[in-house]
Enzyme design. Sequence first.
Site, short mmCIF file in Angstrom:
data_model
loop_
_atom_site.label_atom_id
_atom_site.label_comp_id
_atom_site.label_asym_id
_atom_site.label_seq_id
_atom_site.Cartn_x
_atom_site.Cartn_y
_atom_site.Cartn_z
N ASP A 199 -11.92 0.00 -4.83
CA ASP A 199 -10.53 0.31 -4.48
C ASP A 199 -9.69 -0.05 -5.70
OD1 ASP A 199 -7.91 0.39 -3.71
OD2 ASP A 199 -8.26 -0.43 -1.71
N LYS A 220 0.73 3.10 -6.49
CA LYS A 220 0.96 1.75 -7.02
C LYS A 220 0.86 1.78 -8.55
CE LYS A 220 -0.22 0.90 -2.55
NZ LYS A 220 -0.53 1.99 -1.61
N ARG A 226 2.35 -9.94 6.60
CA ARG A 226 0.93 -9.79 6.30
C ARG A 226 0.19 -10.95 6.96
NH1 ARG A 226 -0.48 -4.80 4.33
NH2 ARG A 226 0.07 -4.77 6.49
N TYR A 229 -2.01 28.06 -5.59
CA TYR A 229 -2.81 27.46 -4.50
C TYR A 229 -4.12 26.90 -5.04
CZ TYR A 229 -4.86 26.56 0.00
OH TYR A 229 -5.42 25.92 1.08
N PHE A 252 1.04 -2.94 12.99
CA PHE A 252 2.17 -3.51 12.23
C PHE A 252 3.23 -2.48 11.87
CE2 PHE A 252 0.45 -1.70 8.40
CZ PHE A 252 -0.93 -1.69 8.66
N PHE A 287 -8.73 -4.63 3.74
CA PHE A 287 -7.40 -4.04 3.69
C PHE A 287 -7.25 -3.19 4.96
CE2 PHE A 287 -3.98 -1.14 2.73
CZ PHE A 287 -2.99 -2.07 2.48
N THR A 288 -6.03 -3.17 5.48
CA THR A 288 -5.78 -2.58 6.81
C THR A 288 -6.33 -1.16 6.96
OG1 THR A 288 -3.59 -1.98 5.99
CG2 THR A 288 -3.74 -4.00 7.27
C1 P70 Z 1 1.02 -1.54 0.45
C2 P70 Z 1 0.43 -0.15 0.49
C3 P70 Z 1 -1.83 0.62 0.30
C4 P70 Z 1 -3.21 0.42 -0.09
C5 P70 Z 1 -3.62 -0.74 -0.77
C6 P70 Z 1 -4.96 -0.92 -1.10
C7 P70 Z 1 -5.43 -2.15 -1.81
C8 P70 Z 1 -5.50 1.13 -0.10
C9 P70 Z 1 -4.18 1.37 0.26
C10 P70 Z 1 -3.85 2.63 1.01
C11 P70 Z 1 0.87 0.66 1.68
C12 P70 Z 1 0.50 0.05 2.98
C13 P70 Z 1 -0.66 0.46 3.63
C14 P70 Z 1 -1.01 -0.15 4.81
C15 P70 Z 1 -0.23 -1.16 5.32
C16 P70 Z 1 0.95 -1.52 4.71
C17 P70 Z 1 1.30 -0.91 3.54
N1 P70 Z 1 -0.99 -0.28 0.33
N2 P70 Z 1 -5.85 0.01 -0.74
O1 P70 Z 1 2.21 -1.65 0.71
O2 P70 Z 1 -3.18 3.50 0.19
O3 P70 Z 1 -0.93 3.71 1.28
O4 P70 Z 1 -1.69 5.32 -0.47
O5 P70 Z 1 -2.70 5.37 1.77
O6 P70 Z 1 -2.73 -1.66 -1.13
O7 P70 Z 1 0.32 -2.50 0.12
P1 P70 Z 1 -2.07 4.54 0.73
#
Ligand code: P70
Length: 459
Positions: A217, A260, A384, A74, A451, A126-127
């Site tokens: 990031d 990634k 996107r 743990y 989305f 980013f989303t």
């Molecule tokens: C994708 C994934 C994640 C991502 C990223 C960047 C530049 C942070 C994150 C978050 C997964 C994804 C996330 C949201 C919408 C669609 C797809 N990208 N910054 O497919 O990381 O997913 O590990 O929480 O690309 O691009 P995590």
Amino acid sequence: MQKKRSWAEPYKIKMVEPVYMTDLNYRIKAIEEAGYNTFLLKSKDVYIDLLTDSGTSAMSDRQWAGMMLGDEAYAGSRNFYNLEEAIQKNYGYKYIVPTHQGRGAEHLISQIMIKKGDIIPGNMYFTTTRLHQELAGGTFVDVIVPEAHDSESTYLFKGDIDLDKLEKVIEENGADKIPYIAMATTVNMAGGQPISMANLKALRELTNKYGIKIIHDMTRVAENAFMNQQHEEGYANTPIAEIVREICDLTDGATMSAKKDALVNIGGFLALNDEDIFDQARNLVVIYEGLHTYGGLAGRDMEAMAIGIKESLSDDHMRARVGQVQYLGQKLIDAGIPIVKPIGTHGIFLDAKKFLPHVPQEHFPAQTLSAEIYLDSGVRTMERGVVSAGRDKKTGEHRFPKLELVRLTIPRRVYTQAHMDVICESVCEVYSNRENIKGLEMIYEPEYLRFFQARFKKR
Ligand code: P70
């Protein structure tokens, strides 16, 4: 003169996972049941999965061997210390807090550093990142160069920050309203576009002048470094590992989705140089993720991540990884398909506005195109565009982004060149039938990150 030689993958295949082709009638039913949203398809109904490069890469035999060395204590797992060492050595950050994935780290840093009314400038939204900033009371302001919003511009570093625009934002709001600059290496929503070292160095100077931090990031930092090496003066002979270190050294902390670049199926971290912020993060993580020496991960996940980080920095690996993306992109360009140029590093982005000019943006052209590609071949892609952009925080209206894209994301070390050929054929087939394609209507819309779960019907 010696002819240019081809690259090939610096590995051979040891284990395979079967994939299955379905017929058209089956897919018509499957996409309808999924509400024309590729996120809601079952993976068993997908032939080639280009939804994301996130958590979908193939681990190496070394990483799998590392999984067997999981220390599932743990507290104080030895894998945590291996991970900490890999991050300190390769990225140079002093302190780390593991998280279950990238958004876990975004949550922590946003809650700690952002106050109500703050402004967070960055190189395109980013989303998940923007949502965490908003939930903490902040407002994201896009300060990326204008070329990034133009799919035709062939500017090589579309991830660059417009420093004049940024300085104006700082002057107008005051530096004390800006907790940090959100700087991403490569910019996902712009099409996987890199930031130049020259721009990053200038950004560091500007932020130093105002005493503002840079939070990085670093989800695809090694891919960014590959582009610096290929295209930026003075970096042609610098190993990717060194460029990555230089990038990290220009920043104050980082959020990482290790799913990634770092070649793992799950995992992430927050990395910091400031001890006080680290202290707060180490305390906050126990509420949301788990103890600060595992952050929601199993010991074995942290071990695989430590090994993946090192593998991701290999020049041979990156040449093959980005080389495969560029192979598909060039094939599509040669076939006359409208894609975002220059070709990015983690996927190909189809320009849905140009692909389906007769479908207005309020009928979701990228969502429509993504569903059509699935119907044609079982290839799964991701929207996107306007669906991903969501609604304006204040007005509640759709945000209509300039870029309305379909992403064909390439997992690392998973598919072959023959897969790339099949994908290209499918996109070309849909392109030749484009005039018959009609848009979609949204019939279900969740409140957050719509989305992922929105549902649509045909118009
Ligand atoms: C994708 C994934 C994640 C991502 C990223 C960047 C530049 C942070 C994150 C978050 C997964 C994804 C996330 C949201 C919408 C669609 C797809 N990208 N910054 O497919 O990381 O997913 O590990 O929480 O690309 O691009 P995590």
